[in-house]
Design a protein around this motif. Structure first.
Motif, short mmCIF file in Angstrom:
data_model
loop_
_atom_site.label_atom_id
_atom_site.label_comp_id
_atom_site.label_asym_id
_atom_site.label_seq_id
_atom_site.Cartn_x
_atom_site.Cartn_y
_atom_site.Cartn_z
N UNK A 1 -0.41 -4.83 6.70
CA UNK A 1 0.46 -3.72 6.18
C UNK A 1 1.19 -4.15 5.03
N UNK A 2 1.22 -3.13 3.87
CA UNK A 2 1.73 -3.57 2.59
C UNK A 2 2.64 -2.44 2.08
N UNK A 3 3.27 -2.93 1.14
CA UNK A 3 4.22 -1.91 0.28
C UNK A 3 3.70 -1.81 -0.81
N UNK A 4 3.36 -0.47 -1.44
CA UNK A 4 3.05 -0.06 -2.65
C UNK A 4 4.17 0.36 -3.80
N UNK A 5 4.42 -0.62 -4.83
CA UNK A 5 5.42 -0.06 -5.82
C UNK A 5 4.96 0.51 -6.88
N UNK A 6 5.66 1.58 -7.40
CA UNK A 6 4.96 2.17 -8.80
C UNK A 6 5.54 1.51 -9.76
N UNK B 1 -3.59 -0.20 -12.13
CA UNK B 1 -2.82 -1.46 -12.73
C UNK B 1 -1.37 -1.07 -13.00
N UNK B 2 -1.01 0.32 -12.61
CA UNK B 2 0.36 0.70 -12.69
C UNK B 2 1.05 0.58 -11.23
N UNK B 3 0.19 0.14 -10.27
CA UNK B 3 0.74 0.05 -8.99
C UNK B 3 0.94 -1.48 -8.65
N UNK B 4 1.67 -1.66 -7.71
CA UNK B 4 1.78 -3.33 -7.36
C UNK B 4 1.96 -3.37 -5.79
#
Ligand SMILES: Nc1ncnc2c1ncn2[C@@H]1O[C@H](COP(=O)(O)OP(=O)(O)OP(=O)(O)O)[C@@H](O)[C@H]1O
Ligand SMILES: [Mg+2]
Lengths: 352, 284
Positions: free
Chosen positions: A331-336, A278-281
């Protein structure tokens, strides 16, 4: 009612070398609901049985209500236990099962019947009092086992996976009822489970065991927010925390291509970085990755994203909104978003 | 769905019938000698000795003959009383000793319980003929020959190892948690045994007791060697109806039928107990 103390309590089964429970130190307050949790074979049952007097204590001591009971036989410990398979006496009726302990203590027949009826009322068992255990459903047997414990009004309740034989729905319902009952009676309770959801939802505090060694004792939310080591971090939480090994002393701390803020003072070697789903988006910035699996749960979805980290493939589980329109192989980007947990090369937590 | 309910899925009707038939034939073959013995007991001597006849005029004369007392000879009443007393007391003694022994070999096993168990059964390796002379000498010295006490002691010793073995395996099947639950509920060893373990192993105890009764009731060798004058038991009484002068097959059959009856009744009673106990079942 009483507090319970394990003081360096150790159990080594005859014929084995390694301690099944290794110098356990644990203080359980009066009226507390303490859950012992851990993977299979971690020594939860053994620890409970030591408190019950069913296992010999090879080292250290155990006390109940300030009284050292290390060498006291189970009969004289004034505890009640609910077994995983309930262990109801097959030859006795429900009423006799529940009244057995009172009878052993020489309590008058009328008094016995009164207390059994009272307990049966609490557990909704009144109409079954004359039945034999074999004529009851699993859930009813579970309640009889509970009833046998509560009529005693013991100092401590001990429960070894009492819900594991129930189906999923009944388990969730009984879980709440049991927690409620414990709160009402206020009897100190030690509860064993391997189900971390049960542990988190029921326990006032949770003790995590691994290989006979206590890893951490804390309130459920503290256990979740500040796991003491890598093992607890991975064990508590569903789905589990993402734990990615990092090569210490390799420039700035990074997860894939994303820098990790709040790195420790230099000199502390970080071995693992942990971050909860839940701390990734998923967004437009962050670590590049490719979606491999989507677990759609309706209210939320867990998306598995393959990323490249320090030249090797790793998978991050990311919590996303339910009814997501992300597809496999996107293809996605994972933000913290939130805090990362750092663990040293020895697995211990590094405070930031 | 036209198949019978009792039939196992996938098993053809024919093989069911064949198996059933085979079982009946085997049972009848085993039962036939007993059936013939009972028939013979109701015949005249002449009919019993001539070619086998199924149709005859039944008579109870043989029973009157074997049960009437002849002065100086071992009587029906005396033999049955001796047997009843000896069998009942020895079986009771066996159970009183074997139940605690089985407990300490299974529920809370003592150190080296395997060795103890082997020691028990090893006493049965010795053929009883090899021991008869010392037994006889010891018996006469202590005045135990021609007495019920002597046989009670010997039959107890004879059945004890078997009973310990049997009971141990029944006790081992009592779920450990039940005994632990009883302990936590405050029951001492006696409470655990009488309130929890015994009701569960009751069918096993009935089976064990039945075997002890059968073995003791039918025991002949020790009885005839040590108690040929006084304290004689039913097998000796039966054999006393074997005569060297003339063939008394019908009389012998009548005596044998009488000797068998108590065992059959004991078996029937034990079986009822066994089934009731088994039906109690269900631990979880
Ligand atoms: N009677 C025994 N003799 C020898 N070793 C034992 C005995 N009972 C348990 N153990 C060992 O002790 C360790 C702890 O066992 P324990 O039953 O306490 O685990 P547990 O945490 O309750 O596991 P589970 O969740 O599977 O019930 C295990 O490694 C087990 O193999
Ligand atoms: Mg266990």
């Amino acid at each position: 009612m009483a507090d319970v103390t394990y003081d360096g309590a150790t159990r080594i089964y005859p014929g084995t070398e390694i301690a099944a429970v290794d110098s356990l130190d644990l203080d359980i307050a009066d009226g507390e609901f303490l859950v012992l949790v851990g993977p299979s074979g971690s020594g939860k049952s053994t620890a409970l049985r030591m408190l019950a007097g069913l296992e010999f204590i090879d080292g250290g001591s155990v006390s109940i209500g300030g009284r050292d009971v290390t060498l006291t036989p189970p009969q004289d410990r004034d505890i009640a236990m609910v077994f995983q398979n309930y262990a109801l006496y097959p030859n006795m009726t429900v009423a006799a099962n529940m009244g057995f302990a009172l009878k052993q203590r020489g309590i008058e027949k009328e008094e016995r019947a009164r207390r059994v009826r009272e307990a049966a009322k609490v557990l909704d068992l009144e109409e079954y009092l004359d039945r034999k255990p074999k004529n009851l459903s699993g859930g009813q047997r579970q309640r009889v086992a509970m009833g046998r414990a509560i009529v005693r009004e013991p100092q401590v309740f001990l429960m070894d996976e009492p819900l594991s034989n129930l189906d999923a729905k009944l388990r969730v319902q009984t879980r709440t009822e049991l927690a409620e009952l414990q709160a009402r009676l206020g009897v100190t309770t030690v509860y064993v489970t391997h189900d971390q959801v049960e542990a988190m939802t029921m326990g006032h505090r949770v003790a995590v065991l691994r290989d006979g060694k206590l890893q951490q004792v804390a309130r459920p939310r503290d256990l979740y927010s500040t796991p003491a080591n890598r093992f607890v971090a991975g064990f508590i939480g569903s789905p589990a925390m993402n734990l990615i090994d990092v090569d210490p002393g390799n420039g700035p701390l990074q997860l894939g291509t994303a820098p990790i803020t709040g790195a420790p003072a230099s000199g502390t070697a970080v071995g693992t970085v942990g971050v909860r789903p839940e701390h990734l988006r998923l967004g437009s910035t962050g670590i590049n990755g490719r979606v491999t699996v989507i677990e759609e749960l309706g209210s939320q979805a867990f998306v598995h994203v393959a990323i490249e980290h320090e030249g090797r493939d790793e998978v991050l589980v990311v919590r996303d909104e339910g009814e997501t329109d992300i597809q496999r192989n996107d293809n996605v980007q994972v933000g913290i978003l939130g805090p990362c947990h750092l663990f040293g090369t020895d697995g211990e937590r590094i405070d930031q | 769905m036209s198949t019978e309910r009792s039939q196992i899925v996938g098993q053809s009707r024919r093989s069911t019938i064949i198996l059933g038939l085979a079982a009946w034939i085997a049972a009848l073959l085993v039962f036939f000698p007993i059936f013939w013995m009972v028939l013979n007991g109701f015949k005249e001597e002449i009919d019993a000795n001539s070619s086998p006849k199924l149709i005859f005029d039944p008579t109870s004369d043989r029973y009157t003959e074997v049960t009437t007392q002849t002065e100086g000879l071992l009587g029906f009443q005396e033999a049955f009383t001796n047997s009843f007393v000896i069998v009942a007391i020895s079986t009771l003694l066996v159970l009183i000793m074997a139940i605690p022994a089985a407990y300490s070999l299974s529920i809370r096993p003592i150190a080296k319980w395997r060795d103890v168990l082997f020691f028990f059964i090893s006493t049965k390796f010795l053929p009883i003929v090899a021991a008869i002379l010392p037994l006889y000498i010891i018996g006469t010295r202590y005045g135990l020959t021609n007495s019920r006490i002597g046989l009670v002691i010997l039959y107890t010793a004879m059945n004890l190892p078997l009973a310990v073995w049997m009971l141990r395996s029944f006790f081992s099947e009592v779920p450990k948690e039940l005994v632990e639950a009883a302990q936590i509920d405050g029951a001492g060893i006696r409470g655990q045994i009488t309130s929890v373990i015994l009701p569960i192993v009751a069918p096993g105890i009935a089976a064990t007791a039945l075997l002890c009764v059968i073995f003791a009731w039918n025991e002949f060798f020790l009885a005839v060697q040590l108690n040929s004058v006084d304290g004689s038991t039913v097998p000796i009484w039966v054999s006393s109806n074997v005569s060297t002068r003339g063939n008394f097959l019908a009389k012998l059959s009548a005596a044998s039928t009488l000797a068998t009856l108590p065992v059959v009744i004991a078996g029937w009673a034990a079986q009822k107990r066994m089934i009731r106990g088994l039906a109690m079942g269900a631990i979880k």
